[in-house]
Enzyme design. Structure first.
Site, short mmCIF file in Angstrom:
data_model
loop_
_atom_site.label_atom_id
_atom_site.label_comp_id
_atom_site.label_asym_id
_atom_site.label_seq_id
_atom_site.Cartn_x
_atom_site.Cartn_y
_atom_site.Cartn_z
CB SER A 21 -34.98 -22.39 24.26
OG SER A 21 -35.62 -21.28 24.90
CG HIS A 22 -36.67 -22.59 30.20
ND1 HIS A 22 -35.33 -22.87 30.14
CD2 HIS A 22 -37.07 -22.93 31.45
CE1 HIS A 22 -34.93 -23.35 31.31
NE2 HIS A 22 -35.97 -23.40 32.11
CB SER A 23 -39.36 -19.99 24.72
OG SER A 23 -39.96 -19.68 23.48
N GLY A 56 -40.58 -24.17 29.70
CA GLY A 56 -39.86 -25.15 30.51
C GLY A 56 -39.03 -26.05 29.62
CG ASP A 77 -33.13 -21.28 27.59
OD1 ASP A 77 -33.08 -22.31 28.29
OD2 ASP A 77 -34.21 -20.80 27.17
#
Lengths: 204, 132
Positions: free
Chosen positions: B14-16, B49, B73
């Site tokens: 995920s970006h997070s 990112g 994601d």
């Protein structure tokens, strides 16, 4: 023609310098239509390449391009890492033509196609491809270095009017119009820096 | 060799970092320890990112000879995952598949399937059934 090592080292320095000088501007462009980190990401990548410049400069050009691409992939992150990484890795892999002669235009074409596949993007989607395709066309018609640099800048500025189809900017839809694409801009800056360096090294 | 290494591994990208870790935690709580599981979230500096190096490391951590199913994601996560998989090199890269499925639901369904010893293709198909 300068020695290979001086050429590779010089190109790395030129690229690092132009990204360092424009990182804030690139992040600013990215804040408008992306997540605001394109300048930071690119600077981190070019610093990583710069830190390895002595090792890279000792390699044959195709291998140096491949290794530089891998370094960018590992250090830039975001979408820009894989895209710029793929570009350099594929140029490196295809640089030697059938008869062992260097055929840059052909390798560049292979590499741009690979970038398009990687990003599932095409011309007009408001990405760095919108700079790469016109630059390739200039290379094919054997334009001078200054002409190539100018065309890259012009092509990047044309992304101002485009609607983003790929990447974070695509979520904005019509609101992405009216901003220069940060990837197209970094691509134009790098192209111009490379052309300037080569022109200084090998004046026509 | 312990039996768990025979099961397909699951990687969450995920970006997070919080989303990636949270989704992995959910899978772990629902499925237990019988699937190799790892996550990668955020860029190299810990911000939002994704980055190929981190994803590659996650695939290594969740590695199983039965293969690894990757859940992503947004777009950049997919691009970076593709790059990370390529960099694993053959023959291992052929045993890693990015699933076209929602991150959380996909990972949970895939892990449940994997925990029963299903083959990679079956695990991926189960997750992808969730996509319209």
């Amino acid at each position: 023609m300068p020695a290979n090592a001086a050429l590779i080292g010089g190109l790395i320095e030129a690229c690092r310098e132009v990204i360092a000088a424009n990182a804030d501007h690139l992040s600013e462009l990215d804040r408008a239509i992306g997540d605001g980190d394109h300048g930071t990401n690119m600077r981190r990548g070019l610093e990583a390449v710069y830190a390895e410049r002595s090792r890279l400069a000792e390699l044959p050009l195709p291998k140096a391009l491949e290794e530089t691409g891998l370094t960018l992939v590992m250090s830039v992150g975001g979408a820009a890492g894989p895209l710029y990484g793929t570009l350099l890795i594929e140029i490196g892999r295809h640089l030697a033509g059938a008869n062992g002669q260097i055929d840059f235009a052909r390798a560049f074409e292979h590499a741009i196609d690979a970038v398009a596949r990687r990003g599932r993007a095409s011309a007009g989607d408001k990405t760095l491809l919108d700079v790469l395709y016109p630059v390739h066309a200039e290379v094919v018609r054997r334009a001078g270095l200054a002409g190539i640099a100018e065309e890259a800048e012009r092509a990047a500025s044309l992304t101002f009017g485009m609607k983003a189809i790929r990447g974070r900017a695509a979520f904005l839809g019509d609101r992405s119009v009216g901003h220069v694409d940060p990837g197209a801009k970094s691509c134009a800056l790098l192209t111009a820096a490379i052309c300037r360096f080569l022109e200084e090294q090998c004046p026509a | 060799m312990s039996p768990k290494s025979a099961n397909v591994g699951i990687v969450i990208v995920s970006h997070s970092p919080l989303v990636a870790e949270g989704a992995a935690d959910m899978v772990r709580q629902m499925v237990g320890d019988c699937v190799p599981l790892a996550w990668s979230g955020g860029n190299a500096e810990g911000g939002l990112g994704t980055h190929a190096a981190g994803i590659m490391a996650a695939i290594e951590r969740a590695w199983s000879d039965a293969g690894v199913a990757v859940f992503v994601d947004l777009g950049g996560a997919e691009t970076n995952s593709e790059m990370a998989i390529e960099m694993l090199g053959e023959p291992r890269s052929a045993r890693v598949i990015i699933c076209d499925a929602p991150l959380v639901e996909g990972a949970v369904m895939a892990a449940a399937e994997a925990s029963g010893g299903a083959a990679l293709a079956r695990v991926v198909a189960t997750a992808e059934e969730l996509s319209p």
